[in-house]
Design a protein around this motif. Structure first.
Motif, PDB file in Angstrom:
ATOM      1  N   LEU A   1     -55.504   5.267  29.734  1.00  0.00           N
ATOM      2  CA  LEU A   1     -54.461   4.251  29.573  1.00  0.00           C
ATOM      3  C   LEU A   1     -55.007   2.959  28.978  1.00  0.00           C
ATOM      4  O   LEU A   1     -54.299   2.246  28.272  1.00  0.00           O
ATOM      5  CB  LEU A   1     -53.819   3.938  30.928  1.00  0.00           C
ATOM      6  N   GLY A   2     -56.251   2.615  29.332  1.00  0.00           N
ATOM      7  CA  GLY A   2     -56.819   1.345  28.910  1.00  0.00           C
ATOM      8  C   GLY A   2     -56.763   0.287  29.990  1.00  0.00           C
ATOM      9  O   GLY A   2     -57.278  -0.811  29.829  1.00  0.00           O
ATOM     10  N   PHE A   3     -56.172   0.612  31.128  1.00  0.00           N
ATOM     11  CA  PHE A   3     -56.113  -0.296  32.272  1.00  0.00           C
ATOM     12  C   PHE A   3     -55.878   0.534  33.522  1.00  0.00           C
ATOM     13  O   PHE A   3     -55.480   1.704  33.444  1.00  0.00           O
ATOM     14  CB  PHE A   3     -55.009  -1.343  32.095  1.00  0.00           C
ATOM     15  N   THR A   4     -56.117  -0.062  34.677  1.00  0.00           N
ATOM     16  CA  THR A   4     -55.921   0.641  35.940  1.00  0.00           C
ATOM     17  C   THR A   4     -54.490   0.422  36.408  1.00  0.00           C
ATOM     18  O   THR A   4     -54.102  -0.700  36.713  1.00  0.00           O
ATOM     19  CB  THR A   4     -56.906   0.129  37.005  1.00  0.00           C
ATOM     20  N   PRO A   5     -53.695   1.474  36.478  1.00  0.00           N
ATOM     21  CA  PRO A   5     -52.289   1.303  36.848  1.00  0.00           C
ATOM     22  C   PRO A   5     -52.100   1.142  38.356  1.00  0.00           C
ATOM     23  O   PRO A   5     -52.918   1.618  39.159  1.00  0.00           O
ATOM     24  CB  PRO A   5     -51.644   2.602  36.358  1.00  0.00           C
TER      25      PRO A   5
ATOM     26  N   ALA B   1     -67.352   3.991  22.651  1.00  0.00           N
ATOM     27  CA  ALA B   1     -66.688   3.885  21.343  1.00  0.00           C
ATOM     28  C   ALA B   1     -66.091   2.501  21.117  1.00  0.00           C
ATOM     29  O   ALA B   1     -65.422   2.276  20.116  1.00  0.00           O
ATOM     30  CB  ALA B   1     -65.596   4.941  21.231  1.00  0.00           C
ATOM     31  N   GLY B   2     -66.334   1.576  22.058  1.00  0.00           N
ATOM     32  CA  GLY B   2     -65.881   0.201  21.860  1.00  0.00           C
ATOM     33  C   GLY B   2     -64.590  -0.161  22.554  1.00  0.00           C
ATOM     34  O   GLY B   2     -64.090  -1.277  22.401  1.00  0.00           O
ATOM     35  N   ARG B   3     -64.025   0.761  23.339  1.00  0.00           N
ATOM     36  CA  ARG B   3     -62.786   0.453  24.029  1.00  0.00           C
ATOM     37  C   ARG B   3     -63.052  -0.339  25.302  1.00  0.00           C
ATOM     38  O   ARG B   3     -64.100  -0.208  25.925  1.00  0.00           O
ATOM     39  CB  ARG B   3     -62.029   1.732  24.374  1.00  0.00           C
ATOM     40  N   THR B   4     -62.084  -1.176  25.678  1.00  0.00           N
ATOM     41  CA  THR B   4     -62.171  -1.963  26.899  1.00  0.00           C
ATOM     42  C   THR B   4     -61.188  -1.400  27.917  1.00  0.00           C
ATOM     43  O   THR B   4     -60.043  -1.104  27.590  1.00  0.00           O
ATOM     44  CB  THR B   4     -61.830  -3.433  26.630  1.00  0.00           C
ATOM     45  N   ILE B   5     -61.634  -1.249  29.137  1.00  0.00           N
ATOM     46  CA  ILE B   5     -60.765  -0.797  30.227  1.00  0.00           C
ATOM     47  C   ILE B   5     -60.480  -2.003  31.112  1.00  0.00           C
ATOM     48  O   ILE B   5     -61.384  -2.531  31.773  1.00  0.00           O
ATOM     49  CB  ILE B   5     -61.421   0.338  31.030  1.00  0.00           C
ATOM     50  N   HIS B   6     -59.256  -2.458  31.121  1.00  0.00           N
ATOM     51  CA  HIS B   6     -58.888  -3.659  31.861  1.00  0.00           C
ATOM     52  C   HIS B   6     -58.582  -3.310  33.308  1.00  0.00           C
ATOM     53  O   HIS B   6     -58.189  -2.195  33.636  1.00  0.00           O
ATOM     54  CB  HIS B   6     -57.688  -4.328  31.210  1.00  0.00           C
ATOM     55  N   ARG B   7     -58.754  -4.295  34.179  1.00  0.00           N
ATOM     56  CA  ARG B   7     -58.586  -4.041  35.612  1.00  0.00           C
ATOM     57  C   ARG B   7     -57.134  -3.742  35.968  1.00  0.00           C
ATOM     58  O   ARG B   7     -56.860  -3.062  36.956  1.00  0.00           O
ATOM     59  CB  ARG B   7     -59.105  -5.214  36.439  1.00  0.00           C
ATOM     60  N   ASN B   8     -56.183  -4.258  35.185  1.00  0.00           N
ATOM     61  CA  ASN B   8     -54.765  -3.939  35.391  1.00  0.00           C
ATOM     62  C   ASN B   8     -54.009  -4.318  34.119  1.00  0.00           C
ATOM     63  O   ASN B   8     -54.581  -4.881  33.174  1.00  0.00           O
ATOM     64  CB  ASN B   8     -54.184  -4.672  36.611  1.00  0.00           C
ATOM     65  N   ARG B   9     -52.724  -4.019  34.098  1.00  0.00           N
ATOM     66  CA  ARG B   9     -51.927  -4.291  32.904  1.00  0.00           C
ATOM     67  C   ARG B   9     -51.775  -5.794  32.668  1.00  0.00           C
ATOM     68  O   ARG B   9     -51.675  -6.241  31.529  1.00  0.00           O
ATOM     69  CB  ARG B   9     -50.552  -3.616  32.998  1.00  0.00           C
ATOM     70  N   SER B  10     -51.759  -6.570  33.744  1.00  0.00           N
ATOM     71  CA  SER B  10     -51.654  -8.022  33.586  1.00  0.00           C
ATOM     72  C   SER B  10     -52.870  -8.574  32.859  1.00  0.00           C
ATOM     73  O   SER B  10     -52.752  -9.462  32.005  1.00  0.00           O
ATOM     74  CB  SER B  10     -51.514  -8.694  34.959  1.00  0.00           C
ATOM     75  N   ALA B  11     -54.041  -8.047  33.195  1.00  0.00           N
ATOM     76  CA  ALA B  11     -55.261  -8.495  32.505  1.00  0.00           C
ATOM     77  C   ALA B  11     -55.207  -8.118  31.034  1.00  0.00           C
ATOM     78  O   ALA B  11     -55.672  -8.875  30.169  1.00  0.00           O
ATOM     79  CB  ALA B  11     -56.493  -7.875  33.165  1.00  0.00           C
ATOM     80  N   LEU B  12     -54.640  -6.967  30.732  1.00  0.00           N
ATOM     81  CA  LEU B  12     -54.477  -6.553  29.338  1.00  0.00           C
ATOM     82  C   LEU B  12     -53.553  -7.525  28.610  1.00  0.00           C
ATOM     83  O   LEU B  12     -53.838  -7.952  27.488  1.00  0.00           O
ATOM     84  CB  LEU B  12     -53.910  -5.141  29.293  1.00  0.00           C
ATOM     85  N   ALA B  13     -52.449  -7.912  29.257  1.00  0.00           N
ATOM     86  CA  ALA B  13     -51.514  -8.847  28.641  1.00  0.00           C
ATOM     87  C   ALA B  13     -52.145 -10.216  28.441  1.00  0.00           C
ATOM     88  O   ALA B  13     -51.875 -10.910  27.439  1.00  0.00           O
ATOM     89  CB  ALA B  13     -50.264  -8.973  29.501  1.00  0.00           C
ATOM     90  N   GLU B  14     -53.000 -10.621  29.375  1.00  0.00           N
ATOM     91  CA  GLU B  14     -53.653 -11.924  29.263  1.00  0.00           C
ATOM     92  C   GLU B  14     -54.543 -12.010  28.032  1.00  0.00           C
ATOM     93  O   GLU B  14     -54.798 -13.109  27.524  1.00  0.00           O
ATOM     94  CB  GLU B  14     -54.476 -12.203  30.522  1.00  0.00           C
ATOM     95  N   SER B  15     -55.001 -10.855  27.550  1.00  0.00           N
ATOM     96  CA  SER B  15     -55.901 -10.870  26.392  1.00  0.00           C
ATOM     97  C   SER B  15     -55.207 -11.340  25.119  1.00  0.00           C
ATOM     98  O   SER B  15     -55.867 -11.659  24.127  1.00  0.00           O
ATOM     99  CB  SER B  15     -56.510  -9.479  26.172  1.00  0.00           C
ATOM    100  N   VAL B  16     -53.861 -11.381  25.123  1.00  0.00           N
ATOM    101  CA  VAL B  16     -53.135 -11.886  23.952  1.00  0.00           C
ATOM    102  C   VAL B  16     -52.215 -13.046  24.309  1.00  0.00           C
ATOM    103  O   VAL B  16     -51.405 -13.472  23.499  1.00  0.00           O
ATOM    104  CB  VAL B  16     -52.306 -10.762  23.277  1.00  0.00           C
TER     105      VAL B  16
END
Length: 375
Positions: A21-25, A164-179
């Motif tokens: 997913l790219g983050f922990t749901p 391969a350079g992907r980042t796994i965020h701690r949650n979806r909120s952290a993913l949103a914070e990146s932008v």
């Protein structure tokens, strides 16, 4: 990017969810679309994953809507099975067979029935309160199958993706914070954009006088590539450089050439620059940077980040053509390899201006196999 997952132990599959997913749901239902990678069926590739709010929660999908979405994605991805993982801190393991959570049983029954109608299968259903080391997991329908999770951060899929350079965020909120917009930086940068735009116009006027319409584009593209190649993620960013790059991206020829950068030696630095510009620019300039950030993420298969960045781009400029096209492709499960042609076209367009934006590397996303070449 899809990695093989061995299903001899369901714990390995469940632990791979944050990486895929790219983050922990949390409080989610996760659908994993699978294709077999071994004759025995003990290993699968996971070309795509999607999450929705836990069944019955606010803004959750209806059982039928979730099932129709799964059917559509199976057709688009040519997936043969859908695997389901429920993640919710409110869950408790069923004591006996047939005592599963009623909401889970309902959604699984509807999903299985719809998949069967299109010759697909519900390949497995599991649940956990959290995706963390030693967290308890269990089969959502069979309490006899249960265990403890390994560390998701060190799962084979996580290691392959981060390598391969992907980042796994701690949650979806952290993913949103990146932008998320950095208002302080945006307010400092805004006055510099006008000055950079004025300088760009003066340069264009000078080159127009000498009758070389490509001279200004060539010079601007060179300066942007130079800014990318010398970019350092440490320290405070040079706001004048950010302003100059932002104004350059208003030129469609420059912006389009940047898609080729995602395939070459400057890809990592460029993505860092697009990330900062996404957070620092006012609308509608923010849309250009966010679209490029999304393209980089999509190209390497980091679809959650691509989706978040495209939401930012379309919020900044709802009519942004490339953002809308990428959003459509992402929402319909388009394979990232389909973006290779755009990379090549961008590299060729830059070469026509006699600017090297960074040739594709042996292990870059544009290196094609024979299957992709035949498309």
């Amino acid at each position: 990017m899809s990695s093989p997952v061995f299903l001899g132990n369901p714990a390995d599959l469940i632990a791979s969810v944050p990486a895929v997913l790219g983050f922990t749901p949390t409080r989610s239902i996760v659908l994993l679309f699978a294709n077999p990678q071994s004759p025995s069926g003990t290993a699968v590739s996971l070309p795509f994953a999607a999450r929705a709010n836990s069944p019955g929660d606010k803004d959750s999908l209806s059982d039928a809507a979730l099932a129709h979405y799964a059917m559509d994605m199976c057709a688009r991805l040519d997936a043969v099975a859908v695997l389901v993982v429920f993640v919710d801190d409110r869950l408790t393991p069923p004591l006996t067979s047939g005592t599963a959570d009623p909401r889970h049983r309902s959604v699984l029954e509807v999903l299985a029935r719809h998949l069967e109608s299109v010759n697909r299968v519900l390949g497995g259903t599991w649940a956990a309160r959290a995706l963390a080391p030693k967290a308890e997991w269990w089969n959502a329908l069979d309490p006899s199958e249960s265990g403890l999770l390994p560390d998701p951060d060190t799962s084979p899929v996580a290691l392959a993706y981060t390598g391969a350079g992907r980042t796994i965020h701690r949650n979806r909120s952290a993913l949103a914070e990146s932008v998320t917009t950095d208002t302080a930086m945006r307010d400092r940068l805004a006055p510099l954009l006008a000055a950079a735009a004025a300088d760009a116009h003066e340069r264009w006027v000078r080159t127009a006088r000498i009758g070389d319409p490509d001279a200004d584009t060539r010079r601007t593209l060179w300066r942007v590539v130079h800014a990318i190649s010398t970019w350092s993620p440490t320290g405070s960013p040079d706001l004048r450089v950010l302003a100059e790059v932002a104004v350059a991206l208003r030129d469609s020829a420059i912006r389009d050439a940047m898609f080729g950068v995602a395939a070459g030696v400057h890809a990592a630095r460029a993505e860092q620059l697009w990330s900062i510009l996404t957070r620092a620019l006012p609308d509608p300039d923010r849309a250009e940077a966010a679209t490029l950030l999304a393209f980089h993420a999509y190209l390497r298969g980091e679809c959650p980040l691509a989706g978040i960045a495209l939401e930012a781009a379309l919020s900044s400029d709802p009519e942004h053509v490339m953002a809308r096209l990428l959003h459509i492709g992402l929402s319909h499960g388009m394979n990232p390899t389909r973006l290779h042609k755009l990379c090549r076209s961008a590299i060729e367009a830059a070469a026509e201006l006699r600017i090297d934006i960074g040739a594709p590397q042996p292990h870059s996303h544009t290196k094609e196999g024979e299957r992709d070449k035949s498309r």
